[in-house]
Design an enzyme around this catalytic site. Structure first.
Site, PDB file in Angstrom:
ATOM      1  N   ASN A 120       2.556  -3.512  -4.045  1.00 45.79           N
ATOM      2  CA  ASN A 120       1.477  -2.964  -3.221  1.00 45.79           C
ATOM      3  C   ASN A 120       0.222  -3.731  -3.623  1.00 45.79           C
ATOM      4  O   ASN A 120      -0.346  -3.495  -4.686  1.00 45.79           O
ATOM      5  CB  ASN A 120       1.312  -1.463  -3.504  1.00 45.79           C
ATOM      6  CG  ASN A 120       0.095  -0.878  -2.810  1.00 45.79           C
ATOM      7  OD1 ASN A 120      -0.537  -1.539  -1.973  1.00 45.79           O
ATOM      8  ND2 ASN A 120      -0.255   0.359  -3.146  1.00 45.79           N
ATOM      9  N   HIS A 138      -0.302   6.999   0.103  1.00 49.83           N
ATOM     10  CA  HIS A 138      -0.641   6.557  -1.263  1.00 49.83           C
ATOM     11  C   HIS A 138      -1.741   7.458  -1.825  1.00 49.83           C
ATOM     12  O   HIS A 138      -2.613   7.907  -1.084  1.00 49.83           O
ATOM     13  CB  HIS A 138      -1.099   5.091  -1.245  1.00 49.83           C
ATOM     14  CG  HIS A 138      -1.186   4.523  -2.621  1.00 49.83           C
ATOM     15  ND1 HIS A 138      -2.288   4.719  -3.424  1.00 49.83           N
ATOM     16  CD2 HIS A 138      -0.294   3.803  -3.352  1.00 49.83           C
ATOM     17  CE1 HIS A 138      -2.064   4.125  -4.595  1.00 49.83           C
ATOM     18  NE2 HIS A 138      -0.867   3.560  -4.581  1.00 49.83           N
ATOM     19  N   SER A 194       1.430   1.596 -13.291  1.00 52.02           N
ATOM     20  CA  SER A 194       1.405   0.676 -14.441  1.00 52.02           C
ATOM     21  C   SER A 194       2.801   0.170 -14.819  1.00 52.02           C
ATOM     22  O   SER A 194       3.118   0.000 -15.995  1.00 52.02           O
ATOM     23  CB  SER A 194       0.729   1.332 -15.649  1.00 52.02           C
ATOM     24  OG  SER A 194      -0.614   1.669 -15.324  1.00 52.02           O
ATOM     25  N   GLY A 233      -2.987   2.185 -12.322  1.00 55.23           N
ATOM     26  CA  GLY A 233      -4.079   1.288 -12.695  1.00 55.23           C
ATOM     27  C   GLY A 233      -4.728   1.620 -14.028  1.00 55.23           C
ATOM     28  O   GLY A 233      -5.785   1.105 -14.357  1.00 55.23           O
ATOM     29  N   GLU A 253       4.502   8.429  -7.801  1.00 52.44           N
ATOM     30  CA  GLU A 253       3.418   7.765  -8.526  1.00 52.44           C
ATOM     31  C   GLU A 253       2.486   8.805  -9.138  1.00 52.44           C
ATOM     32  O   GLU A 253       1.596   9.331  -8.452  1.00 52.44           O
ATOM     33  CB  GLU A 253       2.612   6.884  -7.564  1.00 52.44           C
ATOM     34  CG  GLU A 253       3.430   5.793  -6.910  1.00 52.44           C
ATOM     35  CD  GLU A 253       2.550   4.612  -6.490  1.00 52.44           C
ATOM     36  OE1 GLU A 253       2.896   3.495  -6.885  1.00 52.44           O
ATOM     37  OE2 GLU A 253       1.537   4.818  -5.805  1.00 52.44           O
ATOM     38  N   LYS A 264      -2.655  -3.621  -2.376  1.00 52.89           N
ATOM     39  CA  LYS A 264      -3.906  -2.861  -2.186  1.00 52.89           C
ATOM     40  C   LYS A 264      -4.950  -3.766  -1.515  1.00 52.89           C
ATOM     41  O   LYS A 264      -4.582  -4.593  -0.692  1.00 52.89           O
ATOM     42  CB  LYS A 264      -4.379  -2.283  -3.523  1.00 52.89           C
ATOM     43  CG  LYS A 264      -3.253  -1.511  -4.229  1.00 52.89           C
ATOM     44  CD  LYS A 264      -3.705  -0.687  -5.399  1.00 52.89           C
ATOM     45  CE  LYS A 264      -2.514   0.066  -5.982  1.00 52.89           C
ATOM     46  NZ  LYS A 264      -2.863   0.955  -7.082  1.00 52.89           N
ATOM     47  N   GLU A 295      -4.313   6.809  -3.371  1.00 51.37           N
ATOM     48  CA  GLU A 295      -5.678   6.330  -3.096  1.00 51.37           C
ATOM     49  C   GLU A 295      -6.120   6.733  -1.689  1.00 51.37           C
ATOM     50  O   GLU A 295      -7.304   7.004  -1.453  1.00 51.37           O
ATOM     51  CB  GLU A 295      -5.745   4.804  -3.301  1.00 51.37           C
ATOM     52  CG  GLU A 295      -5.704   4.459  -4.785  1.00 51.37           C
ATOM     53  CD  GLU A 295      -5.003   3.156  -5.124  1.00 51.37           C
ATOM     54  OE1 GLU A 295      -4.822   2.309  -4.226  1.00 51.37           O
ATOM     55  OE2 GLU A 295      -4.621   2.983  -6.296  1.00 51.37           O
TER      56      GLU A 295
HETATM   57  P1  13P Z   1      -0.544  -0.075 -10.721  1.00 52.92           P
HETATM   58  O1  13P Z   1       0.810  -0.744 -10.868  1.00 52.92           O
HETATM   59  O2  13P Z   1      -1.672  -1.053 -10.677  1.00 52.92           O
HETATM   60  O3  13P Z   1      -0.726   1.020 -11.719  1.00 52.92           O
HETATM   61  O4  13P Z   1      -0.537   0.614  -9.286  1.00 52.92           O
HETATM   62  C1  13P Z   1       0.523   1.425  -8.929  1.00 52.92           C
HETATM   63  C2  13P Z   1       0.395   1.758  -7.495  1.00 52.92           C
HETATM   64  O5  13P Z   1      -0.502   2.472  -7.096  1.00 52.92           O
HETATM   65  C3  13P Z   1       1.351   1.166  -6.572  1.00 52.92           C
HETATM   66  O6  13P Z   1       1.263   1.750  -5.320  1.00 52.92           O
END
Ligand code: 13P
Length: 251
Positions: free
Chosen positions: A9, A94, A213, A172, A166, A11, A96
């Site tokens: 992803n 997601h 992560s 992150g 997640e 982002k 976010e």
């Molecule tokens: P990270 O791998 O940067 O923690 O992000 C995970 C994520 O949100 C994947 O959709």
């Protein structure tokens, strides 16, 4: 039975130039992967990425899709628009999006339906916040999110859907759920799917990824867990070598 699926992803990262550089490096690195490999990219990179991965084992994904077929929704993208660019997967819900853009279980469900109606395969994200984990309501939150996302979704669609667990506190942050924790929590999700559909469907058809992560160092331990069928990778998907090492977690 459940083929592993590792998806990046990206982002809000990677211009077209950066997309070209990353995929040029990534394509040869993952070409003999056993897992299904997907890159979910920003809308503006879809055409470029699609051209570059044609004929490779990498599949194309988007990061969101609107629920309406078309119309007055400034700034949004429809399932038809994604299909036209040969997008196969689409991330929906997601954390976010839930956190910053008002996504709810109901809008997730609307997007899932719109995606499936056009033959896109949703990667539905669920996961609890730190507050919810500390408050002991992980199961309650996940059951609500899963039931919400799958409302009125037919059993026949299950093989076209991936769930990504997640935990919000692991995204992150460099904090990963322990493999055992991730496994146990994904078992709750699978159990919820068994109740909503059937035991056998949940066991055989529902692929559930871990995300948060995940990186070359922890991928093989996570992927060794019985319940974990793949990963949704943020930060580590932006580096070709790192992502390829996650994709080839078993090598
Ligand atoms: P990270 O791998 O940067 O923690 O992000 C995970 C994520 O949100 C994947 O959709």
């Amino acid at each position: 039975m459940r083929r592993p699926i590792i998806a990046g992803n990206w982002k809000m990262n990677n211009t077209i130039a950066a997309t070209k550089a990353l995929l040029t490096d990534l394509i040869p690195l993952v070409k003999d992967a056993e897992a299904e490999v997907v890159v979910c990219v920003p809308y503006t990179d879809i055409a470029t990425a699609g051209e570059m991965i044609k004929g490779t084992n990498i599949k194309l994904g988007a990061e969101n899709v609107h629920w309406a077929e078309k119309g007055a929704f400034t700034g949004e993208i429809s399932a038809d628009m994604l299909k036209e660019l040969d997008v196969e997967y689409v991330i929906i819900g997601h954390s976010e999006r839930r956190q910053y853009f008002g996504e709810t279980d109901e809008t997730v469900n609307m997007r899932v339906k719109a995606a499936l109606a056009k033959g896109l395969k949703p990667i539905i994200c669920v996961g609890e916040t730190l507050e919810e984990r500390e408050g002991g309501i992980v199961e309650k939150v996940l059951v609500r999110q899963v039931e919400g996302a799958f409302k009125d979704i037919d059993k026949s669609e299950l093989e076209n859907i991936v769930i990504a667990y997640e935990p919000v506190w692991a995204i992150g942050t460099g904090k990963t759920a322990t493999a055992q924790d991730a496994n146990d929590t994904i078992a709750i999700i699978r159990n919820t799917m068994a109740k909503l559909y059937c035991e056998k469907c949940a066991e055989e058809k529902v692929r559930i990824q871990y995300g948060g992560s995940m990186n070359p160092k922890n991928a093989s331990e996570l992927m060794a867990m019985e319940q974990i069928d793949g990963g949704l990778i943020g930060g580590a998907s932006l580096k070709a070598v790192d992502f390829s090492q996650v994709v080839k977690y078993n090598k």
